[in-house]
Write an enzyme that holds these catalytic residues in place. Structure first.
Site, PDB file in Angstrom:
ATOM      1  N   CYS A 109     -36.089 -15.585   8.235  1.00 55.18           N
ATOM      2  CA  CYS A 109     -36.275 -14.142   8.442  1.00 55.18           C
ATOM      3  C   CYS A 109     -35.327 -13.634   9.518  1.00 55.18           C
ATOM      4  O   CYS A 109     -34.627 -12.653   9.327  1.00 55.18           O
ATOM      5  CB  CYS A 109     -37.722 -13.858   8.793  1.00 55.18           C
ATOM      6  SG  CYS A 109     -38.389 -14.951  10.058  1.00 55.18           S
ATOM      7  N   GLY A 146     -45.109  -6.576   1.689  1.00 60.88           N
ATOM      8  CA  GLY A 146     -45.831  -6.054   2.854  1.00 60.88           C
ATOM      9  C   GLY A 146     -46.329  -4.642   2.629  1.00 60.88           C
ATOM     10  O   GLY A 146     -47.458  -4.287   2.991  1.00 60.88           O
ATOM     11  N   SER A 187     -41.821 -10.644   2.168  1.00 58.08           N
ATOM     12  CA  SER A 187     -40.836  -9.579   2.010  1.00 58.08           C
ATOM     13  C   SER A 187     -41.422  -8.210   2.362  1.00 58.08           C
ATOM     14  O   SER A 187     -42.630  -7.997   2.331  1.00 58.08           O
ATOM     15  CB  SER A 187     -40.336  -9.569   0.568  1.00 58.08           C
ATOM     16  OG  SER A 187     -41.416  -9.239  -0.292  1.00 58.08           O
ATOM     17  N   THR A 188     -40.525  -7.285   2.659  1.00 60.95           N
ATOM     18  CA  THR A 188     -40.948  -5.924   2.989  1.00 60.95           C
ATOM     19  C   THR A 188     -41.666  -5.284   1.807  1.00 60.95           C
ATOM     20  O   THR A 188     -42.679  -4.593   1.985  1.00 60.95           O
ATOM     21  CB  THR A 188     -39.723  -5.086   3.409  1.00 60.95           C
ATOM     22  OG1 THR A 188     -39.166  -5.680   4.598  1.00 60.95           O
ATOM     23  CG2 THR A 188     -40.095  -3.644   3.700  1.00 60.95           C
ATOM     24  N   GLU A 246     -45.384  -9.622   8.970  1.00 65.74           N
ATOM     25  CA  GLU A 246     -44.104 -10.180   9.445  1.00 65.74           C
ATOM     26  C   GLU A 246     -43.149 -10.146   8.266  1.00 65.74           C
ATOM     27  O   GLU A 246     -43.250 -10.975   7.359  1.00 65.74           O
ATOM     28  CB  GLU A 246     -44.295 -11.620   9.921  1.00 65.74           C
ATOM     29  CG  GLU A 246     -45.150 -11.760  11.161  1.00 65.74           C
ATOM     30  CD  GLU A 246     -44.401 -11.389  12.434  1.00 65.74           C
ATOM     31  OE1 GLU A 246     -43.192 -11.116  12.360  1.00 65.74           O
ATOM     32  OE2 GLU A 246     -45.044 -11.369  13.495  1.00 65.74           O
TER      33      GLU A 246
HETATM   34  P1  NDP Z   1     -42.715 -12.589  -0.999  1.00 63.11           P
HETATM   35  O1  NDP Z   1     -43.062 -11.306  -0.343  1.00 63.11           O
HETATM   36  O2  NDP Z   1     -42.180 -12.576  -2.363  1.00 63.11           O
HETATM   37  O3  NDP Z   1     -43.998 -13.534  -1.066  1.00 63.11           O
HETATM   38  C1  NDP Z   1     -44.740 -13.867   0.096  1.00 63.11           C
HETATM   39  C2  NDP Z   1     -46.163 -14.210  -0.306  1.00 63.11           C
HETATM   40  O4  NDP Z   1     -46.830 -13.044  -0.806  1.00 63.11           O
HETATM   41  C3  NDP Z   1     -46.240 -15.264  -1.413  1.00 63.11           C
HETATM   42  O5  NDP Z   1     -47.329 -16.119  -1.124  1.00 63.11           O
HETATM   43  C4  NDP Z   1     -46.505 -14.396  -2.637  1.00 63.11           C
HETATM   44  O6  NDP Z   1     -47.140 -15.085  -3.661  1.00 63.11           O
HETATM   45  C5  NDP Z   1     -47.438 -13.341  -2.071  1.00 63.11           C
HETATM   46  N1  NDP Z   1     -47.515 -12.124  -2.853  1.00 63.11           N
HETATM   47  C6  NDP Z   1     -46.680 -11.655  -3.797  1.00 63.11           C
HETATM   48  N2  NDP Z   1     -47.096 -10.441  -4.237  1.00 63.11           N
HETATM   49  C7  NDP Z   1     -48.213 -10.140  -3.533  1.00 63.11           C
HETATM   50  C8  NDP Z   1     -49.078  -8.996  -3.488  1.00 63.11           C
HETATM   51  N3  NDP Z   1     -48.876  -7.927  -4.244  1.00 63.11           N
HETATM   52  N4  NDP Z   1     -50.116  -9.014  -2.625  1.00 63.11           N
HETATM   53  C9  NDP Z   1     -50.326 -10.067  -1.808  1.00 63.11           C
HETATM   54  N5  NDP Z   1     -49.533 -11.167  -1.806  1.00 63.11           N
HETATM   55  C10 NDP Z   1     -48.484 -11.199  -2.641  1.00 63.11           C
HETATM   56  O7  NDP Z   1     -41.759 -13.353   0.011  1.00 63.11           O
HETATM   57  P2  NDP Z   1     -41.026 -14.774  -0.159  1.00 63.11           P
HETATM   58  O8  NDP Z   1     -42.007 -15.867  -0.460  1.00 63.11           O
HETATM   59  O9  NDP Z   1     -39.852 -14.621  -1.056  1.00 63.11           O
HETATM   60  O10 NDP Z   1     -40.542 -15.018   1.327  1.00 63.11           O
HETATM   61  C11 NDP Z   1     -39.308 -14.624   1.795  1.00 63.11           C
HETATM   62  C12 NDP Z   1     -39.428 -13.340   2.601  1.00 63.11           C
HETATM   63  O11 NDP Z   1     -40.209 -13.592   3.749  1.00 63.11           O
HETATM   64  C13 NDP Z   1     -38.079 -12.856   3.083  1.00 63.11           C
HETATM   65  O12 NDP Z   1     -38.029 -11.453   2.916  1.00 63.11           O
HETATM   66  C14 NDP Z   1     -38.110 -13.224   4.580  1.00 63.11           C
HETATM   67  O13 NDP Z   1     -37.285 -12.393   5.355  1.00 63.11           O
HETATM   68  C15 NDP Z   1     -39.570 -13.028   4.891  1.00 63.11           C
HETATM   69  N6  NDP Z   1     -39.959 -13.772   6.082  1.00 63.11           N
HETATM   70  C16 NDP Z   1     -40.329 -13.093   7.221  1.00 63.11           C
HETATM   71  C17 NDP Z   1     -40.650 -13.779   8.383  1.00 63.11           C
HETATM   72  C18 NDP Z   1     -41.095 -13.082   9.620  1.00 63.11           C
HETATM   73  O14 NDP Z   1     -41.656 -13.742  10.493  1.00 63.11           O
HETATM   74  N7  NDP Z   1     -40.893 -11.789   9.770  1.00 63.11           N
HETATM   75  C19 NDP Z   1     -40.567 -15.255   8.423  1.00 63.11           C
HETATM   76  C20 NDP Z   1     -40.199 -15.865   7.153  1.00 63.11           C
HETATM   77  C21 NDP Z   1     -39.925 -15.133   6.045  1.00 63.11           C
HETATM   78  P3  NDP Z   1     -46.242 -15.827  -4.807  1.00 63.11           P
HETATM   79  O15 NDP Z   1     -45.251 -16.670  -4.121  1.00 63.11           O
HETATM   80  O16 NDP Z   1     -47.250 -16.622  -5.496  1.00 63.11           O
HETATM   81  O17 NDP Z   1     -45.633 -14.723  -5.595  1.00 63.11           O
END
Ligand code: NDP
Length: 370
Positions: A257, A206, A202-203, A223
């Site tokens: 995404c 990110g 997610s943004t 991404e």
């Molecule tokens: P999140 O941002 O919630 O989580 C992504 C990963 O980041 C997970 O492994 C999560 O761990 C980890 N995480 C959470 N907090 C932190 C932090 N502070 N620092 C580092 N890592 C952290 O996204 P989602 O899993 O909900 O995925 C869906 C999102 O991904 C949607 O917004 C979608 O649009 C986007 N996406 C983008 C793509 C692209 O190519 N641009 C492709 C696919 C998806 P944990 O799960 O353990 O909390």
């Protein structure tokens, strides 16, 4: 737990910061030898890893389905995702990455070499957990890095299983997976011996990663999420485009995404397009003036994908060039290709995956001038 029934599918360990330190240490040791291999040798390893995924496709798809919830077959399903893993692993192998000669004249000769970064930390989401892991693994390894992954806490088993299978074809410790939660992700971002973080999610996360990576100027690929717009031009045939519009929006039940999330349709076609689509789905917004539709499409702070739907490819391309998105498709939406760079503008991220640009993101440019 399985997303479908809440039944326990299996258990994954919760990695500690000490586990991370040890994994990064091993990754550094392995990287020294891995980087000494030629591109051809590393590519051969990737092909063997792809063979291993292919040989275990059914079992991987079954686990992915049970853990993440997508069906094994029918439509863009678990087998489709495994097929993507194979394709993207192979796709990183053949691109030539020869040094680029940028000056060769009486003033001298300068070459740009693409050298490994070191250890890459990959953090991924739950929606395409295996395929997105491969998007991180394959280019990182091809360019001579080693990689440590932290999967989403919803899909650790899928990524552990994928790495287990790939590791039957790879040297020890070039690919490791550490299951854990967001706190472990934060530890990745702050870890002084991880040289780059490649993140899909997610943004909001990110942005947190970018802040966390600032202290040691870690390299980043982000991404992030999108809110993709599609614009139907007034020369499109609603019957021809309806199926593409549907799949653009609802692949992986829309949990993608680059899924189509807003569709702008001109007054003249609005009723016909609605008639084709309304039985199955889709917020559809009527527009009178194309300039207005373009402004609406560009009006958000995200820009991952977008699409233009028209019978006239040249006219569609003119509109495509004006849309603020990393990828713009014409008469389709969200179809990715391992040879074509993919990534977002604005708050949808930075950097590109896939193709030669994606490989370069996993390397530093080193200029050598004589
Ligand atoms: P999140 O941002 O919630 O989580 C992504 C990963 O980041 C997970 O492994 C999560 O761990 C980890 N995480 C959470 N907090 C932190 C932090 N502070 N620092 C580092 N890592 C952290 O996204 P989602 O899993 O909900 O995925 C869906 C999102 O991904 C949607 O917004 C979608 O649009 C986007 N996406 C983008 C793509 C692209 O190519 N641009 C492709 C696919 C998806 P944990 O799960 O353990 O909390």
């Amino acid at each position: 737990m399985t997303a479908a029934t809440d039944e326990v599918v299996g258990r994954a360990p919760q990695s500690t910061p000490e586990d991370l330190d040890a994994a990064v240490e091993r990754a550094h040791a392995a990287q020294r030898e891995w980087a000494k291999l030629s591109h051809e040798e590393r590519s051969a390893h990737l092909h063997r890893a792809a063979d291993a995924i292919e040989a275990n496709a059914a079992a991987l798809a079954e686990l992915l389905s049970r853990e993440q919830g997508k069906p094994v077959k029918n439509g863009p399903n678990a087998m489709f995702e495994i097929g993507g893993c194979v394709a993207w692993t192979r796709s990183a192998a053949p691109f030539p990455m020869e040094p680029e000669v940028v000056v060769d004249d009486e003033s001298g000769r300068s070459e740009v070499h693409w050298v490994p970064l070191g250890v890459v930390g990959g953090i991924g989401p739950w929606n395409w957990p295996m395929m997105i892991s491969v998007w991180q693994i394959a280019p990182a390894l091809r360019m001579g890095n080693t990689i440590v992954l932290k999967p989403s806490e919803y899909t650790p088993l899928s990524v552990l299983a994928l790495a287990h299978v790939m590791n039957t074809a790879l040297p020890a410790d070039v690919l490791q997976v550490l299951p854990g939660d967001g706190a472990l992700g934060r530890a990745f971002t702050a870890h002084p011996r991880i040289d780059k973080v490649t993140f899909t999610g997610s943004t909001a996360t990110g942005k947190a990663i970018m802040k966390g990576a600032a202290d040691d100027l870690k390299r980043l690929t982000l991404e992030l999420g999108g809110n993709d717009a599609g614009i139907v031009l007034d020369d499109a045939d609603p019957k021809v485009i309806a199926e593409g519009l549907f799949w653009g929006a609802f692949i992986n039940t829309g949990q993608t995404c680059a899924a189509l999330k807003r569709l702008y349709v001109p007054d003249s076609l609005y009723d016909a397009v609605c008639e084709e689509l309304v039985a199955v789905a889709l917020p559809i917004v009527r527009y009178t003036d194309l300039e207005q539709a373009i402004a609406w499409a560009n009006g958000l702070d995200v820009g991952l994908g977008a699409s233009v739907w028209s019978a006239d490819p040249e006219r569609a391309k003119e509109v495509a060039m004006r849309l603020e998105a990393g990828s713009v498709w014409i008469n389709k939406h969200g179809t990715i290709d391992p040879r074509v760079p993919f990534g977002g503008v604005k708050h949808s991220g930075m950097g590109r995956e896939f193709g030669v640009l994606g490989l370069k993101e996993m390397a530093e440019a080193k200029s050598i001038s004589v």
